[in-house]
Motif scaffolding. Sequence first.
Motif, PDB file in Angstrom:
ATOM      1  N   GLU A  11       0.822  -1.201   0.000  1.00  0.00           N
ATOM      2  CA  GLU A  11       0.000   0.000   0.000  1.00  0.00           C
ATOM      3  C   GLU A  11       0.866   1.266   0.000  1.00  0.00           C
ATOM      4  O   GLU A  11       2.007   1.253   0.440  1.00  0.00           O
ATOM      5  CB  GLU A  11      -0.929   0.012   1.206  1.00  0.00           C
ATOM      6  CG  GLU A  11      -0.191   0.181   2.531  1.00  0.00           C
ATOM      7  CD  GLU A  11      -1.079   0.017   3.732  1.00  0.00           C
ATOM      8  OE1 GLU A  11      -1.232   1.013   4.475  1.00  0.00           O
ATOM      9  OE2 GLU A  11      -1.607  -1.084   3.922  1.00  0.00           O
ATOM     10  N   VAL A  12       0.313   2.347  -0.501  1.00  0.00           N
ATOM     11  CA  VAL A  12       0.981   3.646  -0.443  1.00  0.00           C
ATOM     12  C   VAL A  12       0.726   4.218   0.946  1.00  0.00           C
ATOM     13  O   VAL A  12      -0.422   4.341   1.365  1.00  0.00           O
ATOM     14  CB  VAL A  12       0.438   4.593  -1.539  1.00  0.00           C
ATOM     15  CG1 VAL A  12       1.042   5.971  -1.387  1.00  0.00           C
ATOM     16  CG2 VAL A  12       0.719   4.015  -2.918  1.00  0.00           C
ATOM     17  N   ASP A  13       1.796   4.530   1.647  1.00  0.00           N
ATOM     18  CA  ASP A  13       1.685   4.978   3.034  1.00  0.00           C
ATOM     19  C   ASP A  13       2.707   6.083   3.256  1.00  0.00           C
ATOM     20  O   ASP A  13       3.900   5.825   3.407  1.00  0.00           O
ATOM     21  CB  ASP A  13       1.935   3.781   3.962  1.00  0.00           C
ATOM     22  CG  ASP A  13       1.723   4.122   5.430  1.00  0.00           C
ATOM     23  OD1 ASP A  13       2.114   5.230   5.859  1.00  0.00           O
ATOM     24  OD2 ASP A  13       1.197   3.250   6.140  1.00  0.00           O
ATOM     25  N   LYS A  14       2.237   7.346   3.258  1.00  0.00           N
ATOM     26  CA  LYS A  14       3.138   8.492   3.379  1.00  0.00           C
ATOM     27  C   LYS A  14       3.921   8.467   4.693  1.00  0.00           C
ATOM     28  O   LYS A  14       5.118   8.751   4.708  1.00  0.00           O
ATOM     29  CB  LYS A  14       2.349   9.789   3.265  1.00  0.00           C
ATOM     30  CG  LYS A  14       3.233  11.033   3.311  1.00  0.00           C
ATOM     31  CD  LYS A  14       2.425  12.300   3.249  1.00  0.00           C
ATOM     32  CE  LYS A  14       3.226  13.557   3.294  1.00  0.00           C
ATOM     33  NZ  LYS A  14       4.335  13.624   4.214  1.00  0.00           N
ATOM     34  N   ALA A  15       3.279   8.113   5.782  1.00  0.00           N
ATOM     35  CA  ALA A  15       3.969   8.102   7.080  1.00  0.00           C
ATOM     36  C   ALA A  15       5.111   7.092   7.075  1.00  0.00           C
ATOM     37  O   ALA A  15       6.212   7.390   7.554  1.00  0.00           O
ATOM     38  CB  ALA A  15       2.985   7.793   8.209  1.00  0.00           C
ATOM     39  N   ARG A  16       4.870   5.903   6.543  1.00  0.00           N
ATOM     40  CA  ARG A  16       5.937   4.905   6.473  1.00  0.00           C
ATOM     41  C   ARG A  16       7.039   5.334   5.523  1.00  0.00           C
ATOM     42  O   ARG A  16       8.212   5.106   5.789  1.00  0.00           O
ATOM     43  CB  ARG A  16       5.378   3.551   6.031  1.00  0.00           C
ATOM     44  CG  ARG A  16       4.605   2.849   7.101  1.00  0.00           C
ATOM     45  CD  ARG A  16       4.175   1.496   6.602  1.00  0.00           C
ATOM     46  NE  ARG A  16       3.280   0.866   7.561  1.00  0.00           N
ATOM     47  CZ  ARG A  16       2.447  -0.097   7.261  1.00  0.00           C
ATOM     48  NH1 ARG A  16       2.396  -0.566   6.029  1.00  0.00           N
ATOM     49  NH2 ARG A  16       1.668  -0.619   8.167  1.00  0.00           N
ATOM     50  N   ARG A  17       6.656   5.950   4.395  1.00  0.00           N
ATOM     51  CA  ARG A  17       7.667   6.434   3.448  1.00  0.00           C
ATOM     52  C   ARG A  17       8.573   7.449   4.121  1.00  0.00           C
ATOM     53  O   ARG A  17       9.806   7.387   4.008  1.00  0.00           O
ATOM     54  CB  ARG A  17       6.995   7.069   2.231  1.00  0.00           C
ATOM     55  CG  ARG A  17       8.018   7.524   1.176  1.00  0.00           C
ATOM     56  CD  ARG A  17       7.487   8.590   0.260  1.00  0.00           C
ATOM     57  NE  ARG A  17       7.198   9.796   1.030  1.00  0.00           N
ATOM     58  CZ  ARG A  17       6.336  10.724   0.652  1.00  0.00           C
ATOM     59  NH1 ARG A  17       5.646  10.592  -0.456  1.00  0.00           N
ATOM     60  NH2 ARG A  17       6.145  11.799   1.391  1.00  0.00           N
ATOM     61  N   ASP A  18       7.975   8.379   4.852  1.00  0.00           N
ATOM     62  CA  ASP A  18       8.764   9.398   5.543  1.00  0.00           C
ATOM     63  C   ASP A  18       9.659   8.780   6.617  1.00  0.00           C
ATOM     64  O   ASP A  18      10.816   9.182   6.776  1.00  0.00           O
ATOM     65  CB  ASP A  18       7.850  10.467   6.142  1.00  0.00           C
ATOM     66  CG  ASP A  18       7.153  11.305   5.078  1.00  0.00           C
ATOM     67  OD1 ASP A  18       7.560  11.244   3.893  1.00  0.00           O
ATOM     68  OD2 ASP A  18       6.182  12.002   5.422  1.00  0.00           O
ATOM     69  N   LEU A  19       9.138   7.799   7.349  1.00  0.00           N
ATOM     70  CA  LEU A  19       9.924   7.102   8.355  1.00  0.00           C
ATOM     71  C   LEU A  19      11.097   6.367   7.706  1.00  0.00           C
ATOM     72  O   LEU A  19      12.231   6.429   8.193  1.00  0.00           O
ATOM     73  CB  LEU A  19       9.046   6.112   9.136  1.00  0.00           C
ATOM     74  CG  LEU A  19       9.764   5.243  10.170  1.00  0.00           C
ATOM     75  CD1 LEU A  19      10.406   6.104  11.254  1.00  0.00           C
ATOM     76  CD2 LEU A  19       8.779   4.251  10.777  1.00  0.00           C
ATOM     77  N   LEU A  20      10.833   5.699   6.596  1.00  0.00           N
ATOM     78  CA  LEU A  20      11.892   4.986   5.877  1.00  0.00           C
ATOM     79  C   LEU A  20      12.970   5.955   5.399  1.00  0.00           C
ATOM     80  O   LEU A  20      14.171   5.698   5.562  1.00  0.00           O
ATOM     81  CB  LEU A  20      11.301   4.223   4.694  1.00  0.00           C
ATOM     82  CG  LEU A  20      12.292   3.406   3.889  1.00  0.00           C
ATOM     83  CD1 LEU A  20      12.604   2.106   4.620  1.00  0.00           C
ATOM     84  CD2 LEU A  20      11.731   3.115   2.512  1.00  0.00           C
ATOM     85  N   ARG A  21      12.574   7.085   4.829  1.00  0.00           N
ATOM     86  CA  ARG A  21      13.548   8.081   4.363  1.00  0.00           C
ATOM     87  C   ARG A  21      14.393   8.601   5.517  1.00  0.00           C
ATOM     88  O   ARG A  21      15.608   8.767   5.372  1.00  0.00           O
ATOM     89  CB  ARG A  21      12.835   9.252   3.679  1.00  0.00           C
ATOM     90  CG  ARG A  21      12.285   8.900   2.316  1.00  0.00           C
ATOM     91  CD  ARG A  21      11.641  10.078   1.677  1.00  0.00           C
ATOM     92  NE  ARG A  21      12.683  11.001   1.243  1.00  0.00           N
ATOM     93  CZ  ARG A  21      12.461  12.106   0.563  1.00  0.00           C
ATOM     94  NH1 ARG A  21      11.253  12.449   0.231  1.00  0.00           N
ATOM     95  NH2 ARG A  21      13.460  12.883   0.225  1.00  0.00           N
ATOM     96  N   THR A  22      13.753   8.864   6.664  1.00  0.00           N
ATOM     97  CA  THR A  22      14.483   9.346   7.834  1.00  0.00           C
ATOM     98  C   THR A  22      15.492   8.305   8.312  1.00  0.00           C
ATOM     99  O   THR A  22      16.650   8.632   8.589  1.00  0.00           O
ATOM    100  CB  THR A  22      13.503   9.694   8.973  1.00  0.00           C
ATOM    101  OG1 THR A  22      12.659  10.755   8.520  1.00  0.00           O
ATOM    102  CG2 THR A  22      14.232  10.114  10.234  1.00  0.00           C
ATOM    103  N   ARG A  23      15.055   7.058   8.404  1.00  0.00           N
ATOM    104  CA  ARG A  23      15.957   6.007   8.875  1.00  0.00           C
ATOM    105  C   ARG A  23      17.097   5.762   7.895  1.00  0.00           C
ATOM    106  O   ARG A  23      18.241   5.548   8.310  1.00  0.00           O
ATOM    107  CB  ARG A  23      15.176   4.729   9.151  1.00  0.00           C
ATOM    108  CG  ARG A  23      14.310   4.883  10.387  1.00  0.00           C
ATOM    109  CD  ARG A  23      13.618   3.627  10.765  1.00  0.00           C
ATOM    110  NE  ARG A  23      12.855   3.825  11.990  1.00  0.00           N
ATOM    111  CZ  ARG A  23      12.031   2.927  12.486  1.00  0.00           C
ATOM    112  NH1 ARG A  23      11.883   1.756  11.888  1.00  0.00           N
ATOM    113  NH2 ARG A  23      11.373   3.174  13.595  1.00  0.00           N
TER     114      ARG A  23
END
Length: 151
Positions: A11-23
């Motif tokens: 699924e497209v999930d902006k919060a997870r995408r942002d978390l992944l980019r941060t990590r």
Amino acid sequence: MVSRMFRLETEVDKARRDLLRTRLRDTNTAASPVLRALRGTPGERELPLHVWALGEDGELAGGLVGHTWATWLHVSHLWVDERHRGTGLGSQLLAKAERIARRERGCASARLETWDFQAPDFYRKKGYEVVCVIPDYPPGVTEYTLTKQLG
């Protein structure tokens, strides 16, 4: 023994995408002296850079979408309406973005990708050099990555 059972989702999930980019950024920063040196500086942040050309009627005549990061300008999209092609508008959009990147954001270099049917010759005329060629991406098309020193 640690369980290796995972649930995979698409699924497209902006919060997870942002978390992944941060990590990923944190992992990369820890591993790279250059990225560690950027930590806390204005160059560490990825900042959008957009340049728009609007006609007298307010309609979009062309535009450039990109961002700056770590002394680089990355041009993601450059488009000029067919009615305005050949007028120098594309050159003006690119020059304005390069000027902002260099003078206001301290960028030393620029990069972009383009396909063989788009504008590799346009960018070469503007001082960009081909640094990567990917044939058949997508099938039947060649993709070019070009860079330029903004000196």
